[in-house]
Design an enzyme around this catalytic site. Structure first.
Site, short mmCIF file in Angstrom:
data_model
loop_
_atom_site.label_atom_id
_atom_site.label_comp_id
_atom_site.label_asym_id
_atom_site.label_seq_id
_atom_site.Cartn_x
_atom_site.Cartn_y
_atom_site.Cartn_z
N GLU A 120 36.99 46.69 38.47
CA GLU A 120 37.24 45.55 39.36
C GLU A 120 36.26 44.41 39.10
OE1 GLU A 120 40.18 45.83 40.33
OE2 GLU A 120 40.00 45.83 42.51
N THR A 168 42.34 37.00 42.96
CA THR A 168 41.30 37.43 43.90
C THR A 168 40.12 36.46 43.82
OG1 THR A 168 42.00 39.71 43.64
CG2 THR A 168 39.78 39.36 44.50
#
Ligand SMILES: Nc1ncnc2c1ncn2[C@@H]1O[C@H](COP(=O)(O)OP(=O)(O)OP(=O)(O)O)[C@@H](O)[C@H]1O
Ligand SMILES: N[C@@H](CCO)C(=O)O
Length: 292
Positions: A120, A168
Site C-alpha cells: 500500500e 487515494t
C-alpha cells in the site's frame, strides 16, 4: 503454481477513518504465483491497463521483496483500481498469503498484514493496514498501531462504483487537518455504535454508526452526485451510507430484503447525474482463500 483469491474491502465505514475495514464477499482479485529468480508481474482483468507491471510500482512487487520471495506473479483483477474498494490491497493481500505458502515462510495471517501494507505504501505513500487487514483476515477489522482486532460479522451491504476515478493519494489531500471536540465526541459515539452492531450482526446499529462529519463531507465533493445517491439509498431502505475507502464507491448497509432496491436507487441516482455506475450486492465476507 499457487492460487489465492483475496476480496475487495471497504475501509473507514464513515466513523472509523484509517481504522475500520470490512472484507466484501465480492468482488475479488485472483493471484497466481510461481517461484522464479526475479519477480515479474502480469496483470489482466478490470482496469489492468492502468496498473503497472513494474515490480517497483505494483503492490505485489513490494510484498515479494518484503518476504524475499521472488516469483512470477499473475494478477487477475476483479477489483478495479482507484475504486475505494481496496483494489491495490486485494492484490497485495493475495500475494502475501500466496508467497508465504510458496516459500514456506511460516508467517501467521496477522503477521502478513504489515507485510501486505508495504504494498500500500507503494501507491499511497503510507502503509495503511485498514484494507489489507480485512483482505487477509476477513470479517470486520479494527486496525490500530497496536495491531489488528477482528469481528466475524455478517451484515448485508451494497457497493455502488461510479465511472469516476479518485486516487487515494488525491482523496487524502482533502482530509481536514483538525476537528472540533464536538465532532470527536460524535465520532467516538458512532464508532462505538458501529462496533456493537458488528458484534450483533445488526444492520441498524452498523448503519447508524456509519455517519461521519469530518472526512466524508470533504471527500464527497470529489464524487459527482454523492449527496443524491446517499439520499436515494436511504429512501430505498439503507440503514447507513458513506464513502467506501477513499471513494468513489458509495457503500450502504441495509437489511437483506432491501439490497436490490437500494442498489437500483443508487444506480438511478448516479445516472441522473450522467454518471454510469455498477452495483455489487455484497455482504461482509471471508479473507484471502488459498487454492492448490
Ligand atoms: N496490484 C495492483 N492493483 C491495483 N492497483 C495497483 C496495483 N499495483 C499498483 N496499483 C496502483 O494503485 C493505484 C490504485 O490504488 P488506490 O489505493 O488509489 O485505489 P484502491 O486500492 O481502489 O482504493 P482504496 O484504497 O481507497 O480502497 C493505481 O494508481 C494503480 O495503478
Ligand atoms: N483509510 C484510507 C483507505 C484508502 O486506502 C483512506 O480513506 O484514505
Amino acid at each position: 503454481m499457487l492460487t489465492v483469491r483475496a476480496p475487495a474491502t471497504s475501509a473507514n465505514l464513515g466513523s472509523g477513518f484509517d481504522v475500520f475495514g470490512v472484507a466484501l464477499s465480492r468482488p475479488a482479485d485472483v493471484v497466481r504465483v510461481e517461484k522464479a529468480d526475479r519477480t515479474t508481474i502480469e496483470v489482466t482483468g478490470a482496469g489492468s491497463q492502468y496498473i503497472p507491471e513494474d515490480p517497483e510500482k505494483n503492490t505485489v512487487g513490494a510484498v515479494a521483496e518484503a518476504l524475499s520471495a521472488p516469483a512470477h506473479i499473475e494478477i487477475d483483477k476483479g477489483v478495479r483500481p482507484a475504486s475505494g474498494l481496496g483494489s491495490s490491497a486485494a492484490s497485495a493481500a493475495a500475494a502475501a498469503v500466496a508467497l508465504n505458502e510458496l516459500y514456506d515462510r511460516g508467517k501467521t495471517r496477522k503477521e502478513l498484514v504489515p507485510i501486505a501494507a508495504k504494498g500500500e505504501a507503494v501507491v499511497s505513500g503510507d502503509a495503511h493496514d485498514d484494507n489489507v487487514a480485512p483482505a487477509i483476515l476477513g470479517g470486520f477489522t479494527i486496525a490500530t498501531d497496536d495491531g489488528v482486532r477482528t469481528v466475524d460479522a455478517d451484515v448485508p451491504l451494497v457497493a455502488c462504483l461510479p465511472d469516476i476515478v479518485v486516487s487515494t493519494r488525491d482523496a487524502r489531500r482533502v482530509v481536514p487537518d483538525g476537528a472540533k471536540v464536538s465532532q470527536l465526541v460524535e465520532t467516538v459515539g458512532n464508532a462505538a455504535t458501529l462496533t456493537t452492531g458488528m458484534h450483533r450482526d445488526d444492520p441498524d446499529l452498523v448503519g447508524a454508526g456509519m455517519y461521519d462529519s469530518v472526512v466524508t463531507p470533504a471527500r464527497a465533493k470529489l464524487i459527482d452526485g454523492y449527496d443524491d445517491v446517499r439520499e436515494a439509498a436511504f429512501d430505498a431502505g439503507a440503514t447507513g451510507v458513506t464513502i467506501s475507502g477513499a471513494g468513489p464507491t458509495v457503500i450502504a448497509a441495509c437489511h437483506e430484503g432491501d439490497r436490490r432496491d437500494v442498489g437500483v436507487a443508487m444506480l438511478d441516482a448516479f445516472d441522473a447525474h450522467g454518471v454510469d455506475s455498477q452495483v455489487y450486492q455484497t455482504r461482509i465476507g471471508e479473507g484471502a482463500t488459498l487454492f492448490d
